[in-house]
Design an enzyme around this catalytic site. Structure first.
Site, PDB file in Angstrom:
ATOM      1  CG  ASN A  57      -2.076   0.964   1.067  1.00 38.68           C
ATOM      2  OD1 ASN A  57      -1.970   1.960   0.355  1.00 38.68           O
ATOM      3  ND2 ASN A  57      -3.172   0.711   1.748  1.00 38.68           N
ATOM      4  CG  ASP A  58       1.521   3.218   3.639  1.00 35.36           C
ATOM      5  OD1 ASP A  58       0.437   3.637   3.177  1.00 35.36           O
ATOM      6  OD2 ASP A  58       1.686   2.921   4.828  1.00 35.36           O
ATOM      7  CB  VAL A  59       6.079   0.515  -0.729  1.00 38.33           C
ATOM      8  CG1 VAL A  59       6.634   0.409   0.680  1.00 38.33           C
ATOM      9  CG2 VAL A  59       5.322  -0.730  -1.116  1.00 38.33           C
ATOM     10  CB  VAL A  60       2.422   1.078  -4.734  1.00 34.19           C
ATOM     11  CG1 VAL A  60       3.359  -0.105  -4.876  1.00 34.19           C
ATOM     12  CG2 VAL A  60       1.190   0.690  -3.928  1.00 34.19           C
ATOM     13  CB  ALA A  76       1.167   5.483   6.697  1.00 28.51           C
TER      14      ALA A  76
END
Lengths: 457, 100
Positions: free
Chosen positions: A382-385, A422
């Protein structure tokens, strides 16, 4: 006149042990040589342990042997039995054990009474750092194991409280060496308390940084104990690990574009971004349609995240990649450095599932390829993309991400419509080229495999 | 003659540089085994724990020393087995790459 004593022989063995430790780490620069390096280091460690029994004047030998037998068999059995998905907490707990041992050694040194000297100071420092690493690693273990909630635990005046506890621990330690041994117990309890309090506000996604940090801390504690005991093998091995762990910690923090202090003290993920609304809507898609898209693609990139590990979907993902490759589709894996719960987590899981490691690409290697990818499959990441990282004002601002949104089609496999760790809305999900495939990753990837198999060649 | 304290400091500083240079070359792919391998290496703390227990005279010292030995031994064996298991996976994943 040359004299050669048993002590010289033991020192010689320690020296060789240290050489093998360095070589072992050096051979870790390539997957082809890494295993032989760690085996050599293991043999060296075994011999070093055995010759220590020969140290002149050493008593309680039976107790030492019993302790090694108990600890050794516990460590061996647990490490053999644990599943690869549970590796992060295993690394955390063994690191904690090392920190605890380092603290124990330092406390034994301090039990001999006030000792206002370099040795005394080093014992206090080794004891403090070792104890912090111990209790901190135990909390990290409990969080990763799911016995404690992973989201940051916060309360008012948290950072001032932690600072006061740390300051009190240092004062108590100074009093132990300069004044009286009666401050030893308060010193130990305060040090343990600080490790605990410091780790409570750190959330699951920040664990790669925290695990590497405590690894470095244990190394430093061991080096300080070695200094106090006059054992050079401990000094060198501990410092090696301290340097390695610090470097890895910095690499992990950089991969999130955050400073170490931000990771440790900001309770990231406890707050939600407010005031931004994203235009568009999430568009769901069916597994059959995704299968067709991928079957007729030239290049498919798979971007896994922690969700893949939770769903234990790596085996299915490997099966899917094989099916696609059999149809002539080029399949690559895009690995973000902090995807998962420890450094390199996704690499280990996929390699275990049988994905050849030359298909696993680091963020910098794969990012230029996204514009030419026909389909990107985001599995539990999620957050890393999240392209919000490129937007000013977002909590993720500046974090280097996988540029999956540049692909022709992005399919996001996701359990539900919730936000990432996050707590930040993911702009990606609302993009025109993005489609959502809801469900447990293992089940949805299974559907994709079924649809592909049902398709005519 | 240089004092021991300074000698140890020189050794430690050089070891830190050696550690930095060696680790810098480790690819992202191997970050997990690097971490658990260095975790294993600080298991040398076992030697210090053996020393602490071996020279302990009072009961509190002996108890603490014993606990330290148990923990150190767990660190060594656990760290080693975990690292070996992970690296074995990478060995296997390479083997599968070749022609059947």
């Amino acid at each position: 006149m040359i004299s050669f004593s048993i002590t010289d022989a033991i020192e010689g063995v320690y020296l060789l042990t240290v050489v093998f430790f360095v070589l072992g780490l050096q051979r870790m620069s390539s997957p082809a040589t890494a295993r032989s390096g760690i085996v050599a280091a293991g043999v060296a460690m075994l011999i070093a342990t055995l010759v220590t029994f020969l140290t002149p004047g050493l008593s309680n030998l039976l107790w030492i042997a019993a302790g090694i037998a108990i600890g050794g068999s516990l460590g061996f059995v647990a490490a053999k039995k644990v599943a690869m998905t549970d590796m992060p907490q295993m690394v955390a707990i063994y690191n904690g054990m090392g920190g605890g041992a380092a603290a124990g050694i330092a406390i034994v040194e301090l039990l001999t009474g006030p000792n206002f000297s370099t040795t005394g100071g080093l014992s206090v420092a080794g004891g403090l750092i070792g104890a912090v690493s111990f209790s901190g690693s135990v909390i990290a273990f409990l969080k990763l194991q799911g016995w404690m909630r992973q989201r940051p635990i916060t309360y008012p005046l948290q950072q001032p409280t932690n600072l006061i506890v740390l300051g009190a621990a240092i004062v108590a330690g100074a009093l132990v060496v300069s004044y009286s041994g009666m401050f030893l117990l308060p010193f130990v309890l305060l040090a343990l308390g600080f490790g605990l309090l410091m780790t409570l506000p750190i959330g699951g996604a920040d664990m790669p940084v925290v695990i590497s940090l405590y690894n470095a801390l244990t190394g430093i504690a061991v080096a300080m104990d070695g200094f106090a005991l006059g054992n050079y093998a401990m000094v060198v091995a501990g410092t090696l690990v301290g340097a390695a762990g610090s470097l890895l910690t910095l690499v992990m923090a950089k991969a999130m574009n955050r400073s170490i202090s931000n990771v440790l003290f900001s309770a990231f993920g406890a707050t939600e971004e407010t005031g931004t609304t994203i235009a568009g809507a999430m568009k769901p898609i069916e597994a059959d349609d995704v299968a067709v898209m991928m079957a007729y693609a030239q290049k498919v990139v798979i971007a896994p995240g922690y969700g893949m590990a939770v769903a234990q979907a790596q085996g299915k993902v490997k099966e899917l990649a094989d099916l696609l490759e059999a149809r002539g589709v080029a399949v690559k894996f895009a690995i973000h450095p902090v995807a998962g719960r420890m450094p390199g987590h996704m690499n280990v899981l996929l390699a275990e599932a049988g994905v050849p490691y030359d298909r696993l690409f680091d963020r910098d290697e794969i990012n230029p390829e996204f514009p030419t990818a026909d389909v990107v499959l985001v599995i539990g990441a999620n957050d890393v993309v999240n392209p919000a990282a490129r937007r000013a004002g977002s909590p993720l601002q500046g974090m280097p991400i996988l540029d999956v949104d540049q692909a022709k089609n992005v399919i996001v496999l996701k359990r539900g419509q919730g936000k990432g760790f996050a707590g930040i809305e993911n702009d990606l999900f609302y993009k025109d080229n993005a489609r959502m495939l809801y469900g447990d990753a293992q089940a949805t990837v299974g559907q994709l495999i079924q649809s592909l198999k049902a398709m005519k060649e | 003659m240089i004092s021991t304290t300074w000698a140890v400091l020189y050794v430690a500083v050089l070891a830190a540089f050696a550690g930095y240079e060696v680790i810098r070359r480790v690819p992202v792919l191997l970050h997990t085994p690097l971490m658990s391998g260095s975790n294993f290496i600080h298991g040398i703390v076992l030697v210090g724990a053996m020393f602490a227990l071996g020279t302990a005279t009072t009961l509190p010292e002996q108890i603490l020393g014993f606990v330290a030995v148990v923990m150190g031994a767990m660190n060594v064996t656990g760290g080693y087995v975990v690292t070996e298991r992970i690296l074995e996976i990478f060995d296997r994943s390479k083997a599968k790459k070749g022609p059947p």
